[in-house]
Design a protein around this motif. Sequence first.
Motif, short mmCIF file in Angstrom:
data_model
loop_
_atom_site.label_atom_id
_atom_site.label_comp_id
_atom_site.label_asym_id
_atom_site.label_seq_id
_atom_site.Cartn_x
_atom_site.Cartn_y
_atom_site.Cartn_z
N UNK A 188 0.83 -1.21 0.00
CA UNK A 188 0.00 0.00 0.00
C UNK A 188 0.86 1.25 0.00
N UNK A 189 0.28 2.33 -0.49
CA UNK A 189 0.98 3.62 -0.41
C UNK A 189 0.64 4.25 0.94
N UNK A 190 1.48 5.18 1.33
CA UNK A 190 1.28 5.88 2.60
C UNK A 190 -0.13 6.45 2.69
N UNK A 191 -0.61 6.98 1.56
CA UNK A 191 -1.91 7.64 1.54
C UNK A 191 -3.06 6.68 1.85
N UNK A 192 -2.84 5.38 1.63
CA UNK A 192 -3.92 4.43 1.85
C UNK A 192 -4.18 4.16 3.33
N UNK A 193 -3.20 4.55 4.19
CA UNK A 193 -3.37 4.44 5.64
C UNK A 193 -3.81 3.05 6.08
N UNK A 194 -3.11 2.04 5.58
CA UNK A 194 -3.46 0.66 5.93
C UNK A 194 -2.91 0.33 7.32
N UNK A 195 -3.23 -0.86 7.79
CA UNK A 195 -2.75 -1.26 9.12
C UNK A 195 -1.51 -2.13 9.02
N UNK A 196 -1.01 -2.37 7.80
CA UNK A 196 0.18 -3.21 7.67
C UNK A 196 1.46 -2.40 7.49
N UNK A 197 1.37 -1.25 6.85
CA UNK A 197 2.58 -0.48 6.56
C UNK A 197 3.25 0.00 7.85
N UNK A 198 4.54 -0.37 8.03
CA UNK A 198 5.27 0.12 9.20
C UNK A 198 5.30 1.65 9.14
N UNK A 199 5.09 2.38 10.21
CA UNK A 199 5.19 1.99 11.62
C UNK A 199 3.96 1.28 12.22
N UNK A 200 2.94 0.98 11.44
CA UNK A 200 1.85 0.19 12.01
C UNK A 200 2.36 -1.23 12.28
N UNK A 201 1.67 -1.94 13.16
CA UNK A 201 2.18 -3.22 13.65
C UNK A 201 1.63 -4.42 12.88
N UNK A 202 0.79 -4.17 11.87
CA UNK A 202 0.06 -5.27 11.21
C UNK A 202 0.91 -6.46 10.78
N UNK A 203 1.99 -6.19 10.08
CA UNK A 203 2.80 -7.31 9.57
C UNK A 203 3.47 -8.06 10.71
N UNK A 204 3.91 -7.33 11.74
CA UNK A 204 4.60 -7.95 12.87
C UNK A 204 3.64 -8.85 13.64
N UNK A 205 2.44 -8.35 13.86
CA UNK A 205 1.43 -9.12 14.60
C UNK A 205 1.06 -10.38 13.81
N UNK A 206 0.90 -10.20 12.51
CA UNK A 206 0.54 -11.36 11.69
C UNK A 206 1.65 -12.41 11.73
N UNK A 207 2.90 -11.98 11.67
CA UNK A 207 4.02 -12.92 11.70
C UNK A 207 4.05 -13.67 13.03
N UNK A 208 3.86 -12.97 14.14
CA UNK A 208 3.88 -13.62 15.45
C UNK A 208 2.78 -14.68 15.54
#
Length: 333
Positions: free
Chosen positions: A263-283
Motif C-alpha cells: 500500500x501507499x502511505x496515503x492508503x493508511x493501511x494497518x500493515x505499513x510500518x510503523x503500524x504493527x500489522x505485519x509484525x502481529x501477523x508474523x507472530x
Amino acid sequence: MDPGAKILSLEQMDQWVASEKAAGRRIGFTCGSFDLLHAGHVQYLAAARDLCDRLIVAVNSDASVGRYKNPLRPIVPERERMYVVAGLAAVDAVTVLEDDRPLSLLLRWKPEMYIKGGDYKADDLRSGEDVRAYGGKVEVIRPGFDTSSSKVIERIGVLSAHAEPEAASAEAVRGLVLLDRDGTLIRNVPFLHDPSKVEILPGVIEGLEKLQAAGLRLAIVSNQQGIGLGYFTIQDFIAVNQALLRELGSRGIRISKIYFCSHSLAEQCSCRKPAAGMVIRAMRDFKTPREQTFLMGDSDEDMQAGAAAGCRTVRAGEGGFAAGVEQIISWMA
Ligand SMILES: [Zn+2]
C-alpha cells in the motif's frame, strides 16, 4: 521448427486467420493462463484440436493473470508461457490476451469454435452468447486429469513446509527474528526493482547464520509502497526477493516467510510500518510470543512497528548488523 514462430501479434493473426479460413479450414479458439503446463492442459488442447482444423490459443498477459487470478501470479512470464504452449503439437497459433475476457478477440476473428477446458456448462461461458450470435459454436472439454496449476503450487508450498527428514531432530524453534529488507539486509536503493542491484550488506550473512544457529526463525517484513504507487510490480518485488533468497540459500540461510505491504502511505493501511500489522501477523503465523520475537530494522518506522506489536527491536542499519545480532543472542541467553 522453433515454437516461437507460432507466436503471432494480433495483426499477424488477422492475416493468418483470413488465409486459413480462405483455405476452408475451421478455426478453433481457446484461452487461459497456462502458468505451469500440466497433463490437464495437454489433454484439453489435444481434444480441442480434434474439434477443428486449426487451433488458436490466446494466453493471458501477466497483467491480466494478476488481475483475475491472484496478484502474486503468474509464476512464469507471458513470453515463456506462450512459448511453451506453442511447443505443443495440438496448437497452431498463439497470441497474447491482454483483456480478462476473450470477447474482443472472438469478435475480431470469429472462429468457428470457442473451446474451453473445465467444469463449465457451455451455457455458462460469458462470451458464449456472442459467439453463437455470429454463428460460432461453443464447446466445453471436461478435464481428464484431476490437476491444476494451483494444485501444483499448493503441493510445492506444502513440501517446502515439511522439514527435511534428516533434519527431524533439529533444535526446536526458540524465537522469531523479523527483518526489514531494504537498508537492513540489502543496500537501500529507492524503489528497488532490479534484481541485479541486490547487494547484501556487510555482516548480514554471518549474522543470519548466527541467529539461525541459535534456533531462531527468520522472516522479512518490508514496506513496498512502490507497488501501490505503480513504480514497479509485485513480480519485480518477487524477482528481487528471489535474488536475495538465492544468495542466502547458497549459505544455508532460510527465510521462512516474506511479509510485505504494497500500500501507499496515503492508503493508511494497518500493515505499513510503523503500524504493527505485519509484525502481529508474523507472530501469529509462527505462534511466537512477543517475548521471543525480535525486529531488526534501520528506520524509526521499523522500531515503532516492533514496539507497537510489543516485541523487542534492534536498530541494525549499515554496519550495525553484527552488533544487532549480538544484542538478540544476549537476550536469548
Ligand atoms: Zn499495507
